[in-house]
Design an enzyme around this catalytic site. Structure first.
Site, PDB file in Angstrom:
ATOM      1  CE  LYS A   1      -3.068  -2.088  -0.558  1.00 55.02           C
ATOM      2  NZ  LYS A   1      -2.479  -2.994   0.358  1.00 55.02           N
TER       3      LYS A   1
ATOM      4  CG  ASP B   1      -8.780 -15.969   5.182  1.00 56.14           C
ATOM      5  OD1 ASP B   1      -8.475 -14.797   5.046  1.00 56.14           O
ATOM      6  OD2 ASP B   1      -9.681 -16.391   4.273  1.00 56.14           O
TER       7      ASP B   1
ATOM      8  CE1 TYR C   1      -4.753  -3.068  -3.831  1.00 48.81           C
ATOM      9  CE2 TYR C   1      -4.217  -0.950  -4.528  1.00 48.81           C
ATOM     10  CZ  TYR C   1      -3.764  -2.084  -4.158  1.00 48.81           C
ATOM     11  OH  TYR C   1      -2.498  -2.169  -3.966  1.00 48.81           O
TER      12      TYR C   1
ATOM     13  CG  ASN D   1       2.807  -7.730   1.610  1.00 51.75           C
ATOM     14  OD1 ASN D   1       3.285  -6.594   0.737  1.00 51.75           O
ATOM     15  ND2 ASN D   1       2.836  -8.999   0.949  1.00 51.75           N
TER      16      ASN D   1
ATOM     17  CB  ALA E   1     -12.216   2.524   0.005  1.00 54.08           C
TER      18      ALA E   1
ATOM     19  CB  SER F   1      -1.184   1.099  -2.807  1.00 53.24           C
ATOM     20  OG  SER F   1      -1.299   1.640  -4.218  1.00 53.24           O
TER      21      SER F   1
ATOM     22  N   GLY G   1       0.919 -12.364   3.899  1.00 57.98           N
ATOM     23  CA  GLY G   1       0.846 -12.168   2.152  1.00 57.98           C
ATOM     24  C   GLY G   1       2.244 -12.469   1.603  1.00 57.98           C
ATOM     25  CB  ALA G   2       5.377 -13.293   3.295  1.00 55.31           C
TER      26      ALA G   2
END
Length: 250
Positions: free
Chosen positions: A162, A66, A158, A93, A160, A145, A16-17
């Site tokens: 993280k 993916d 989200y 990330n 759950a 996060s 995810g860069a």
């Protein structure tokens, strides 16, 4: 004394860069001498990020894959190891958000977020460990996060995912330590990105009231911590979760 922050001759895969925090991490590692591999599903932005990394003097490659699909991840790692002699660093990330209240959340919203944020990280860790085991060295950082620590209304999927990354981090750290592989997690708070800039001003003000440093963090501040965690400067640190949140959680 050697500079323990340098990453010369090491290869780093960042998922995810193509933009945001992921791109900032790529540039921080590139400036420290690492070869960087930019994974994303947006080819145009990924190529642009690679050009910026090359401008820092680094070798940079783009891998469009993916991470939800194990076979795609396996092929990506094979491609990286064929191009570079080592695979030393993995930064998980990549992440998405599909917010909604629990009573209204669809199965698709739940499954999609857990698949990318948690299963994707697992797929990447599983794929890189064979190479790292042979090297008997490696550093993995999972970008979690503060939402995974404290929860948030309307973000159960989200949160759950993280929170799951934190358990994944600690378990992997225990499992891999004997092979010389360290695994840590970073939990950013409110970071200044295109996403936070879109938040209405009155809501931004409310968020800032809960942050002792009274400002959002920057993507570079997250990247600086990741750089530290993958460098030899942190070689006695593993299984830890470090918050970058301006004191929001303490």
């Amino acid at each position: 004394m050697d500079n323990v922050y340098r990453l010369d001759d090491r290869t780093a895969l960042v998922t995810g860069a193509a933009q945001g925090i992921g791109k900032a991490i790529v540039l921080a590692l590139a400036k420290s001498g690492a070869n960087v591999v930019i994974n994303d599903i947006n080819k145009e932005l990924a190529e642009a990020a690679a050009e910026e990394a090359r401008a820092c003097g680094a070798q940079a490659a783009v891998e469009i894959a993916d991470i939800v699909h194990p076979e795609a991840v396996k092929k990506m790692v094979e491609s990286i190891t064929n191009r570079f002699t080592s695979l030393d660093i993995l930064v998980n990330n990549a992440g998405i958000a599909k917010d909604g209240y629990i009573m209204r959340m669809t199965d698709e919203q739940w499954d999609m977020v857990l698949s990318v944020n948690l299963k994707g990280a697992f797929n990447c860790i599983r794929a890189v460990t064979r190479k790292m085991f042979k090297q008997r060295s490696g550093a993995i950082v999972n970008i979690s996060s503060i939402i995974g620590v404290m929860g948030n209304i309307g973000q159960v999927n989200y949160a759950a995912s993280k929170a799951g990354l934190l358990g994944l981090t600690k378990s992997a750290a225990k499992e891999f330590a004997s092979r010389g592989i360290r695994v840590n997690a970073v939990a950013p708070g409110y970071i200044q990105t295109a996403m936070t800039e879109a938040i209405p001003e009155n809501i931004q003000k409310k968020y800032l009231e809960g942050i002792p440093l009274n400002r959002y963090g920057t993507t570079e501040e997250v990247a600086n911590l990741v750089h530290f965690l993958v460098s030899d400067a942190s070689r006695y640190i593993t299984g830890q979760v470090i918050h970058v949140d301006g004191g929001l959680i303490m």
